[in-house]
Scaffold this motif. Structure first.
Motif, PDB file in Angstrom:
ATOM      1  N   GLU A 137       2.336  -1.014   2.029  1.00 45.30           N
ATOM      2  CA  GLU A 137       1.596  -2.003   1.247  1.00 45.30           C
ATOM      3  C   GLU A 137       2.476  -3.189   0.860  1.00 45.30           C
ATOM      4  OE1 GLU A 137      -0.725  -1.840  -2.895  1.00 45.30           O
ATOM      5  OE2 GLU A 137      -1.332  -0.299  -1.451  1.00 45.30           O
ATOM      6  N   GLU A 138       3.723  -2.914   0.522  1.00 45.47           N
ATOM      7  CA  GLU A 138       4.658  -3.988   0.169  1.00 45.47           C
ATOM      8  C   GLU A 138       4.830  -4.961   1.341  1.00 45.47           C
ATOM      9  OE1 GLU A 138       7.079  -4.406  -2.691  1.00 45.47           O
ATOM     10  OE2 GLU A 138       5.558  -3.223  -3.708  1.00 45.47           O
ATOM     11  N   PHE A 139       4.939  -4.430   2.551  1.00 48.23           N
ATOM     12  CA  PHE A 139       5.153  -5.294   3.714  1.00 48.23           C
ATOM     13  C   PHE A 139       3.944  -6.171   4.000  1.00 48.23           C
ATOM     14  CE2 PHE A 139       8.791  -2.539   4.743  1.00 48.23           C
ATOM     15  CZ  PHE A 139       9.724  -3.526   5.035  1.00 48.23           C
ATOM     16  N   GLN A 140       2.772  -5.785   3.531  1.00 53.79           N
ATOM     17  CA  GLN A 140       1.596  -6.639   3.717  1.00 53.79           C
ATOM     18  C   GLN A 140       1.762  -7.970   2.987  1.00 53.79           C
ATOM     19  OE1 GLN A 140      -2.026  -4.525   2.869  1.00 53.79           O
ATOM     20  NE2 GLN A 140      -1.749  -3.127   4.577  1.00 53.79           N
ATOM     21  N   ALA A 141       2.614  -7.993   1.960  1.00 48.74           N
ATOM     22  CA  ALA A 141       2.872  -9.236   1.230  1.00 48.74           C
ATOM     23  C   ALA A 141       3.539 -10.277   2.119  1.00 48.74           C
ATOM     24  CB  ALA A 141       3.748  -8.955   0.013  1.00 48.74           C
ATOM     25  N   GLN A 142       4.178  -9.829   3.184  1.00 48.19           N
ATOM     26  CA  GLN A 142       4.881 -10.768   4.051  1.00 48.19           C
ATOM     27  C   GLN A 142       4.069 -11.201   5.260  1.00 48.19           C
ATOM     28  OE1 GLN A 142       8.739  -8.796   4.605  1.00 48.19           O
ATOM     29  NE2 GLN A 142       9.532 -10.274   3.146  1.00 48.19           N
ATOM     30  N   VAL A 143       2.854 -10.722   5.378  1.00 47.29           N
ATOM     31  CA  VAL A 143       1.999 -11.207   6.470  1.00 47.29           C
ATOM     32  C   VAL A 143       1.573 -12.624   6.084  1.00 47.29           C
ATOM     33  CG1 VAL A 143      -0.149 -10.869   7.747  1.00 47.29           C
ATOM     34  CG2 VAL A 143       1.216  -8.876   7.056  1.00 47.29           C
ATOM     35  N   PRO A 144       1.874 -13.609   6.926  1.00 47.86           N
ATOM     36  CA  PRO A 144       1.545 -14.995   6.578  1.00 47.86           C
ATOM     37  C   PRO A 144       0.067 -15.161   6.242  1.00 47.86           C
ATOM     38  CG  PRO A 144       2.925 -14.936   8.531  1.00 47.86           C
ATOM     39  CD  PRO A 144       2.525 -13.520   8.228  1.00 47.86           C
ATOM     40  N   ARG A 145      -0.197 -15.926   5.220  1.00 53.17           N
ATOM     41  CA  ARG A 145      -1.573 -16.103   4.750  1.00 53.17           C
ATOM     42  C   ARG A 145      -2.391 -17.031   5.636  1.00 53.17           C
ATOM     43  NH1 ARG A 145      -0.414 -11.851   3.095  1.00 53.17           N
ATOM     44  NH2 ARG A 145      -0.419 -11.227   0.933  1.00 53.17           N
ATOM     45  N   PHE A 201      -6.449  -5.974   9.510  1.00 54.81           N
ATOM     46  CA  PHE A 201      -5.578  -6.805  10.336  1.00 54.81           C
ATOM     47  C   PHE A 201      -4.158  -6.819   9.787  1.00 54.81           C
ATOM     48  CE2 PHE A 201      -3.534 -10.802  11.489  1.00 54.81           C
ATOM     49  CZ  PHE A 201      -3.605 -10.716  12.867  1.00 54.81           C
ATOM     50  N   MET A 202      -4.041  -6.993   8.459  1.00 55.47           N
ATOM     51  CA  MET A 202      -2.714  -7.021   7.851  1.00 55.47           C
ATOM     52  C   MET A 202      -2.000  -5.689   8.054  1.00 55.47           C
ATOM     53  SD  MET A 202      -3.639  -9.219   4.423  1.00 55.47           S
ATOM     54  CE  MET A 202      -2.036  -9.116   3.692  1.00 55.47           C
ATOM     55  N   ASP A 203      -2.731  -4.598   7.968  1.00 51.96           N
ATOM     56  CA  ASP A 203      -2.131  -3.283   8.200  1.00 51.96           C
ATOM     57  C   ASP A 203      -1.670  -3.155   9.651  1.00 51.96           C
ATOM     58  OD1 ASP A 203      -1.404  -0.721   7.034  1.00 51.96           O
ATOM     59  OD2 ASP A 203      -2.912   0.131   8.388  1.00 51.96           O
ATOM     60  N   ALA A 209       2.538  -2.649  13.590  1.00 51.06           N
ATOM     61  CA  ALA A 209       3.102  -3.142  14.856  1.00 51.06           C
ATOM     62  C   ALA A 209       4.540  -3.624  14.659  1.00 51.06           C
ATOM     63  CB  ALA A 209       2.232  -4.264  15.414  1.00 51.06           C
ATOM     64  N   SER A 210       4.777  -4.371  13.591  1.00 52.87           N
ATOM     65  CA  SER A 210       6.144  -4.847  13.370  1.00 52.87           C
ATOM     66  C   SER A 210       7.074  -3.692  13.015  1.00 52.87           C
ATOM     67  CB  SER A 210       6.173  -5.939  12.286  1.00 52.87           C
ATOM     68  OG  SER A 210       5.695  -5.461  11.057  1.00 52.87           O
ATOM     69  N   GLY A 211       6.553  -2.677  12.361  1.00 51.54           N
ATOM     70  CA  GLY A 211       7.368  -1.492  12.071  1.00 51.54           C
ATOM     71  C   GLY A 211       7.791  -0.767  13.335  1.00 51.54           C
ATOM     72  N   LEU A 231      10.883 -14.929  14.525  1.00 52.16           N
ATOM     73  CA  LEU A 231       9.420 -14.805  14.565  1.00 52.16           C
ATOM     74  C   LEU A 231       8.818 -14.293  13.257  1.00 52.16           C
ATOM     75  CD1 LEU A 231       8.956 -13.369  18.169  1.00 52.16           C
ATOM     76  CD2 LEU A 231       8.472 -15.696  17.373  1.00 52.16           C
ATOM     77  N   ILE A 232       9.550 -13.461  12.532  1.00 52.21           N
ATOM     78  CA  ILE A 232       9.002 -12.932  11.276  1.00 52.21           C
ATOM     79  C   ILE A 232       9.327 -13.816  10.072  1.00 52.21           C
ATOM     80  CG2 ILE A 232       8.949 -10.554  12.119  1.00 52.21           C
ATOM     81  CD1 ILE A 232      11.430 -10.018  10.321  1.00 52.21           C
ATOM     82  N   PHE A 233      10.159 -14.821  10.264  1.00 49.05           N
ATOM     83  CA  PHE A 233      10.531 -15.694   9.160  1.00 49.05           C
ATOM     84  C   PHE A 233       9.339 -16.371   8.485  1.00 49.05           C
ATOM     85  CE2 PHE A 233      12.710 -19.607   7.471  1.00 49.05           C
ATOM     86  CZ  PHE A 233      13.360 -18.960   6.446  1.00 49.05           C
TER      87      PHE A 233
END
Length: 139
Positions: free
Chosen positions: A31-39, A47-49, A54-56, A86-88
């Motif tokens: 859930e914390e990593f969802q905060a870093q999905v660009p808005r 989708f965010m999950d 996928a990035s994990g 790419l994740i920046f």
């Protein structure tokens, strides 16, 4: 400790950290990593999950590659550096949208976090001798 030994130690450490981050993506910090999905991407929970999972998986594979694929370490280092680039945008999004996660609960903390991405990029390239690989390739 000579430079090559130090580079190998740092390469393995970075690989292990990537595996741990990937596992965190899939489990206890999902859930914390969802905060870093660009808005600017779709913000539906599904989708965010998917992006986080996928990035994990990619992080686990890159981490394993950093540790085990020593014959291809320079190429793996380049791939990891590209991944960091790419994740920046996710880090930028967390800052610009003032999203709290990972203890980054102020604008200052989120801003300072942005400066760690170049360090990770340089770490991936230096520890795998990717700089030398690229220089030799251009001769």
């Amino acid at each position: 400790m000579n430079l090559s030994t130090m580079q190998n130690v740092f390469r393995v450490i970075l690989g292990l950290l990537m595996m741990m981050a990937g596992i965190a993506h899939l489990t206890f910090q999902r859930e914390e990593f969802q905060a870093q999905v660009p808005r600017w991407l779709p913000t539906s929970e599904a989708f965010m999950d998917f992006i986080v999972v996928a990035s994990g998986v990619i992080e686990i594979l890159l981490g394993l590659s950093m540790v085990l694929l020593t014959k291809y370490k320079a190429k793996v280092g380049i791939a990891l550096a590209i991944f960091y680039v790419l994740i920046f945008p996710g880090n930028i999004s967390q800052y610009t949208n003032a999203i709290d996660a990972f203890g980054l609960d102020t604008d200052l903390k989120r801003f300072v976090r942005l400066f760690f991405q170049p360090v990770l990029i340089l770490w991936a390239l230096w520890s795998t001798r990717a700089f030398e690989h690229l220089k030799d390739k251009n001769k």
